[in-house]
Design a protein around this motif. Sequence first.
Motif, short mmCIF file in Angstrom:
data_model
loop_
_atom_site.label_atom_id
_atom_site.label_comp_id
_atom_site.label_asym_id
_atom_site.label_seq_id
_atom_site.Cartn_x
_atom_site.Cartn_y
_atom_site.Cartn_z
N ILE A 93 -40.04 28.41 0.99
CA ILE A 93 -38.79 28.43 1.77
C ILE A 93 -37.56 28.53 0.85
CG2 ILE A 93 -39.62 27.21 3.83
CD1 ILE A 93 -38.53 24.62 2.56
N ALA A 94 -36.49 29.04 1.44
CA ALA A 94 -35.26 29.25 0.67
C ALA A 94 -34.76 27.95 0.04
CB ALA A 94 -34.18 29.84 1.57
N ALA A 95 -34.90 26.85 0.76
CA ALA A 95 -34.41 25.56 0.26
C ALA A 95 -34.94 25.26 -1.14
CB ALA A 95 -34.82 24.44 1.23
N GLU A 96 -36.17 25.73 -1.41
CA GLU A 96 -36.79 25.44 -2.70
C GLU A 96 -36.75 26.62 -3.68
OE1 GLU A 96 -39.99 22.11 -1.14
OE2 GLU A 96 -40.72 24.11 -1.61
N LEU A 97 -36.70 27.82 -3.13
CA LEU A 97 -36.91 28.99 -4.00
C LEU A 97 -35.65 29.80 -4.28
CD1 LEU A 97 -40.31 30.29 -2.55
CD2 LEU A 97 -39.93 28.89 -4.57
N ILE A 98 -34.58 29.52 -3.55
CA ILE A 98 -33.36 30.34 -3.71
C ILE A 98 -32.21 29.46 -4.22
CG2 ILE A 98 -31.65 31.76 -2.48
CD1 ILE A 98 -34.30 33.17 -2.43
N PRO A 99 -31.57 29.87 -5.32
CA PRO A 99 -30.38 29.14 -5.76
C PRO A 99 -29.18 29.54 -4.90
CG PRO A 99 -30.98 30.84 -7.36
CD PRO A 99 -31.94 30.97 -6.22
N VAL A 100 -28.34 28.57 -4.58
CA VAL A 100 -27.12 28.91 -3.83
C VAL A 100 -25.89 28.63 -4.69
CG1 VAL A 100 -28.03 28.55 -1.50
CG2 VAL A 100 -26.94 26.65 -2.69
N VAL A 101 -24.87 29.46 -4.48
CA VAL A 101 -23.60 29.29 -5.18
C VAL A 101 -22.57 28.83 -4.15
CG1 VAL A 101 -21.83 30.45 -6.57
CG2 VAL A 101 -24.21 31.23 -6.70
N THR A 102 -21.85 27.77 -4.47
CA THR A 102 -20.80 27.26 -3.57
C THR A 102 -19.44 27.59 -4.19
OG1 THR A 102 -21.13 25.14 -4.68
CG2 THR A 102 -22.10 25.39 -2.50
N TRP A 133 -29.64 20.51 1.62
CA TRP A 133 -30.67 21.49 2.01
C TRP A 133 -31.30 22.23 0.84
CZ3 TRP A 133 -26.02 21.06 4.86
CH2 TRP A 133 -26.20 20.47 6.12
N PHE A 134 -30.53 22.45 -0.23
CA PHE A 134 -31.02 23.32 -1.31
C PHE A 134 -31.30 22.53 -2.59
CE2 PHE A 134 -28.96 26.27 1.53
CZ PHE A 134 -29.86 27.33 1.54
N ASP A 135 -32.43 22.88 -3.23
CA ASP A 135 -32.79 22.23 -4.50
C ASP A 135 -31.84 22.59 -5.64
OD1 ASP A 135 -34.90 20.86 -3.54
OD2 ASP A 135 -36.46 22.05 -4.51
N THR A 136 -31.39 23.84 -5.64
CA THR A 136 -30.56 24.27 -6.77
C THR A 136 -29.21 24.77 -6.27
OG1 THR A 136 -32.47 24.82 -8.12
CG2 THR A 136 -30.41 25.92 -8.69
N VAL A 137 -28.17 24.03 -6.65
CA VAL A 137 -26.81 24.38 -6.22
C VAL A 137 -25.96 24.65 -7.46
CG1 VAL A 137 -24.74 23.57 -5.01
CG2 VAL A 137 -27.01 22.96 -4.12
N LEU A 138 -25.38 25.85 -7.51
CA LEU A 138 -24.46 26.20 -8.59
C LEU A 138 -23.05 26.12 -8.02
CD1 LEU A 138 -26.31 29.41 -9.91
CD2 LEU A 138 -26.70 27.02 -10.56
N GLY A 139 -22.24 25.24 -8.58
CA GLY A 139 -20.86 25.09 -8.09
C GLY A 139 -19.95 26.08 -8.81
N ALA A 140 -19.01 26.65 -8.07
CA ALA A 140 -18.07 27.59 -8.69
C ALA A 140 -16.65 27.30 -8.23
CB ALA A 140 -18.45 29.03 -8.34
N ILE A 176 -13.61 32.64 -12.73
CA ILE A 176 -14.61 31.79 -12.07
C ILE A 176 -15.11 30.78 -13.10
CG2 ILE A 176 -16.85 31.70 -10.89
CD1 ILE A 176 -16.50 34.65 -10.15
N ILE A 177 -15.06 29.51 -12.74
CA ILE A 177 -15.67 28.48 -13.58
C ILE A 177 -16.92 28.05 -12.84
CG2 ILE A 177 -15.36 26.23 -14.67
CD1 ILE A 177 -12.29 26.80 -14.34
N ALA A 178 -18.06 28.12 -13.49
CA ALA A 178 -19.31 27.84 -12.76
C ALA A 178 -20.22 26.94 -13.58
CB ALA A 178 -20.03 29.15 -12.45
N GLY A 179 -20.99 26.15 -12.87
CA GLY A 179 -21.94 25.26 -13.54
C GLY A 179 -22.99 24.77 -12.56
N ILE A 180 -24.01 24.16 -13.12
CA ILE A 180 -25.08 23.63 -12.27
C ILE A 180 -24.57 22.33 -11.65
CG2 ILE A 180 -27.43 22.71 -12.23
CD1 ILE A 180 -27.90 24.51 -14.77
N SER A 181 -24.57 22.28 -10.33
CA SER A 181 -24.15 21.05 -9.67
C SER A 181 -25.34 20.12 -9.50
CB SER A 181 -23.52 21.39 -8.32
OG SER A 181 -23.27 20.21 -7.62
N GLU A 241 -34.68 24.63 -15.73
CA GLU A 241 -34.82 25.97 -16.34
C GLU A 241 -34.50 27.07 -15.33
OE1 GLU A 241 -38.51 26.78 -18.36
OE2 GLU A 241 -38.25 24.91 -19.47
N PHE A 242 -34.96 26.85 -14.09
CA PHE A 242 -34.70 27.80 -13.01
C PHE A 242 -33.19 27.90 -12.77
CE2 PHE A 242 -34.18 28.24 -8.31
CZ PHE A 242 -34.65 29.54 -8.17
N ALA A 243 -32.53 26.74 -12.74
CA ALA A 243 -31.08 26.71 -12.49
C ALA A 243 -30.31 27.38 -13.62
CB ALA A 243 -30.62 25.27 -12.31
#
Length: 345
Positions: free
Chosen positions: A105-114, A128-135, A160-165, A171-173
């Motif tokens: 499922i996307a919650a586990e396999l897809i990174p999202v950018v906020t 909802w999501f395992d990997t969240v990249l904040g921007a 754009i300033i971005a990082g792993i939230s 490693e995936f993130a």
Amino acid sequence: MTRYVIVGAGAIGVSLAVELGDRGHDVLLVARGATLEHLVTQPLSYHTHAGSREVRLRAVDLAADLGLRIGDIVVLAVKSQDLPTVAPAVAWRDVTDEHGDIRGIAAELIPVVTVQNGLDAERAATRWFDTVLGAVFLISAQHGRTGEVRVGGHPHLGGIIAGISSTRTPEFAEQALKTVATDVTEANFLITLASDIRSYKAAKIVHSVRNGLEVLAGDRRTKDTVGLALSAEARTVLAAAGFTPRDLADLVLDPAQTHFDEQSGVTPGRQSTWQSFARATPTNEVDYLNGEIALLSRLHAVPAPLNTRLQQLLSRATHTGGGLDLPGLETLTELLATASSQQQH
Ligand SMILES: NC(=O)c1ccc[n+]([C@@H]2O[C@H](COP(=O)([O-])OP(=O)(O)OC[C@H]3O[C@@H](n4cnc5c(N)ncnc54)[C@H](OP(=O)(O)O)[C@@H]3O)[C@@H](O)[C@H]2O)c1
């Protein structure tokens, strides 16, 4: 090439979609209402320092099959108040591999950018999501009317300033962050990677709490005075809540502010809150900007009379029909003395 699914076809979503699409990325926009109808029937009018043009963009409704695949990146480009609606609508979708087999499922396999201003989006998405990249977006992008987007930055469209939230798979993130950084750099954004994205989000909200003043009637000098007080109050509240906003000088890499292209037709000062009021949208982000400061002030028992009052003024106005040049600036100036004495204690 990475495929991007961009949820929210407004100022930020469209500028990313056009620029990434120009560089050969497969981009799918998720839109709604009049914007969706416009995008499926006609081109969008896109204006930057490079000129004006009509662009066809692929757009679907949130309920449509997004065809999510391993390797896709989802950008949540709606405003903060809409994020809790769109995130779960994406999170539980199946994700397939290159053979069409469902891998999870996307919650586990897809990174999202906020991309949201304020402090709420990353925490909300992490529900909802395992990997969240904040921007943090430092850009002047305007979605003044349906079917038209203007971006004012020059020579870069924006910073754009971005990082792993948050992530459970570092490693995936890291890989996802690297991919986003490479792709947006090629798409003419100036990227800075941050290990403490929360501190940059905090620095941005110190600025964003002033946005709502543009909706009020009144002279520029008074607005500037109130704006400085709103920011000072926000800084005090953030400190009490344990945030350490980055030095604001770091934000001077905002090319939209320092190199502004007038040909784009973007009017400085008309930030996304002003645009919501101009478009008479039924909701806006004030509850997540001044309202975030009001929330933290209550949680940490520090006063925030100015931000609380501005939230009240604008959110009540939204409920009674919105509009521009709204009354109320004088009620903020009346509070200046109280706010300043509270700052000193
Ligand atoms: N604009 C800027 O220059 C700027 C700069 C820095 C940061 N930001 C941040 O970026 C975020 C996005 O801002 P923006 O200016 O791009 O906002 P925007 O122009 O209002 O775009 C958001 C879009 O999301 C759509 N949307 C909301 N819920 C949806 C749903 N359920 N399904 C499909 N589409 C949906 C909205 O549709 P409707 O039009 O129907 O509401 C709107 O078109 C905000 O959090 C803002 O603080 C913006």
